[in-house]
Design a protein around this motif. Sequence first.
Motif, mmCIF file in Angstrom:
data_model
loop_
_atom_site.group_PDB
_atom_site.id
_atom_site.type_symbol
_atom_site.label_atom_id
_atom_site.label_comp_id
_atom_site.label_asym_id
_atom_site.label_seq_id
_atom_site.Cartn_x
_atom_site.Cartn_y
_atom_site.Cartn_z
ATOM 1 N N PRO A 13 8.053 6.407 8.393
ATOM 2 C CA PRO A 13 6.778 6.177 9.086
ATOM 3 C C PRO A 13 5.566 6.202 8.144
ATOM 4 N N VAL A 14 5.623 7.019 7.106
ATOM 5 C CA VAL A 14 4.518 7.077 6.143
ATOM 6 C C VAL A 14 4.458 5.779 5.339
ATOM 7 N N LEU A 15 5.597 5.325 4.857
ATOM 8 C CA LEU A 15 5.622 4.073 4.085
ATOM 9 C C LEU A 15 5.192 2.887 4.942
ATOM 10 N N ALA A 16 5.643 2.848 6.184
ATOM 11 C CA ALA A 16 5.279 1.741 7.070
ATOM 12 C C ALA A 16 3.785 1.747 7.366
ATOM 13 N N ALA A 17 3.231 2.910 7.652
ATOM 14 C CA ALA A 17 1.790 3.004 7.928
ATOM 15 C C ALA A 17 0.994 2.645 6.684
ATOM 16 N N TYR A 18 1.449 3.098 5.523
ATOM 17 C CA TYR A 18 0.743 2.765 4.285
ATOM 18 C C TYR A 18 0.779 1.260 4.025
ATOM 19 N N ALA A 19 1.915 0.629 4.276
ATOM 20 C CA ALA A 19 2.011 -0.825 4.078
ATOM 21 C C ALA A 19 0.988 -1.549 4.953
ATOM 22 N N ALA A 20 0.833 -1.095 6.197
ATOM 23 C CA ALA A 20 -0.138 -1.711 7.096
ATOM 24 C C ALA A 20 -1.564 -1.481 6.603
ATOM 25 N N LEU A 21 -1.871 -0.258 6.197
ATOM 26 C CA LEU A 21 -3.216 0.050 5.705
ATOM 27 C C LEU A 21 -3.513 -0.676 4.402
ATOM 28 N N PRO A 41 2.063 17.467 9.735
ATOM 29 C CA PRO A 41 0.816 17.320 8.970
ATOM 30 C C PRO A 41 1.046 16.923 7.507
ATOM 31 N N ALA A 42 2.183 17.291 6.938
ATOM 32 C CA ALA A 42 2.481 16.913 5.558
ATOM 33 C C ALA A 42 2.584 15.388 5.437
ATOM 34 N N TRP A 43 3.079 14.721 6.469
ATOM 35 C CA TRP A 43 3.151 13.266 6.456
ATOM 36 C C TRP A 43 1.744 12.679 6.445
ATOM 37 N N GLY A 44 0.848 13.258 7.229
ATOM 38 C CA GLY A 44 -0.535 12.801 7.237
ATOM 39 C C GLY A 44 -1.182 12.959 5.874
ATOM 40 N N MET A 45 -0.897 14.075 5.210
ATOM 41 C CA MET A 45 -1.432 14.317 3.865
ATOM 42 C C MET A 45 -0.880 13.287 2.882
ATOM 43 N N LEU A 46 0.400 12.986 2.969
ATOM 44 C CA LEU A 46 1.004 11.973 2.089
ATOM 45 C C LEU A 46 0.344 10.609 2.290
ATOM 46 N N LEU A 47 0.157 10.229 3.546
ATOM 47 C CA LEU A 47 -0.478 8.941 3.833
ATOM 48 C C LEU A 47 -1.909 8.920 3.295
ATOM 49 N N ALA A 48 -2.643 10.007 3.505
ATOM 50 C CA ALA A 48 -4.023 10.076 3.011
ATOM 51 C C ALA A 48 -4.060 9.919 1.495
ATOM 52 N N LYS A 49 -3.187 10.606 0.801
ATOM 53 C CA LYS A 49 -3.189 10.520 -0.658
ATOM 54 C C LYS A 49 -2.824 9.117 -1.142
ATOM 55 N N GLY A 173 7.768 9.879 15.066
ATOM 56 C CA GLY A 173 9.163 9.465 15.012
ATOM 57 C C GLY A 173 9.542 8.714 13.762
ATOM 58 N N GLY A 174 10.745 8.274 13.733
ATOM 59 C CA GLY A 174 11.261 7.474 12.623
ATOM 60 C C GLY A 174 11.656 6.113 13.144
ATOM 61 N N GLY A 175 12.439 5.431 12.384
ATOM 62 C CA GLY A 175 12.991 4.162 12.823
ATOM 63 C C GLY A 175 11.964 3.098 13.152
ATOM 64 N N GLY A 176 10.852 3.116 12.447
ATOM 65 C CA GLY A 176 9.899 2.033 12.628
ATOM 66 C C GLY A 176 8.825 2.283 13.655
ATOM 67 N N ALA A 177 8.512 3.532 13.972
ATOM 68 C CA ALA A 177 7.529 3.809 15.010
ATOM 69 C C ALA A 177 6.093 3.794 14.517
ATOM 70 N N ALA A 178 5.878 3.814 13.223
ATOM 71 C CA ALA A 178 4.502 3.883 12.719
ATOM 72 C C ALA A 178 3.811 2.537 12.889
ATOM 73 N N ARG A 179 2.573 2.582 13.386
ATOM 74 C CA ARG A 179 1.796 1.365 13.567
ATOM 75 C C ARG A 179 0.344 1.647 13.251
ATOM 76 N N GLU A 180 -0.329 0.656 12.796
ATOM 77 C CA GLU A 180 -1.767 0.757 12.552
ATOM 78 C C GLU A 180 -2.406 -0.297 13.420
ATOM 79 N N SER A 181 -3.426 0.067 14.168
ATOM 80 C CA SER A 181 -3.952 -0.841 15.180
ATOM 81 C C SER A 181 -5.058 -1.740 14.654
#
Length: 191
Positions: A13-21, A41-49, A173-181
């Motif tokens: 989910p972090v990689l997918a959200a980052y790809a969108a951003l 929250p660690a996932w949020g920190m990873l995405l932010a970084k 979640g996993g399995g492709g649930a991350a989305r950026e609107s």
Amino acid sequence: MSGDWSSLSLPEPVLAAYAALRLNVESGQLAHGYVVAAPNPAWGMLLAKLLLQQLFCEAEPAKRPCGECRGCQLIETQRHPDTVWLEPEMKSRVIGIDPIREANHFLRQTAFEGGWKSAIFMHADRMNEAAANAFLKTLEEPPPQVLLLLITESPQALLPTIISRCRMVSLAGGGGAARESGVVERAMLDW
């Protein structure tokens, strides 16, 4: 890292959200504010970084983030002069109005490095009402080249006016649930 961020060993989910951003950055359509709904929250920190390294990296655009330059290293250690990290105070476990006022003032100043300025709010749902209302002024009238990331496990606990002025990024979640609107969702790409 050497610019190959897609090979990093990070949660999907972090990689997918980052790809969108990253697409939003590359297309010049990065919003000024994002609520990052992160059950971990660690996932949020990873995405932010990752996102901040994309913005502050000194490598050529195709190799960002490199993870090795001064900009990337300063983000990794949370010491970049154009970024402020806010977390709840230890005793009260809330983000009070004084740190928000300081962050608002910081964001209105000229960037030390001449580019972006950013503020990352860990556990953003823990802003008390006065702090959230003080933050709204900056969110409603953001200075140019300012990025605001509100990382929370409970986005529903944020003021509706804050949510309405930000784009939502879900790391649920996993399995492709991350989305950026933003750009990606409008293009109907499902991560």
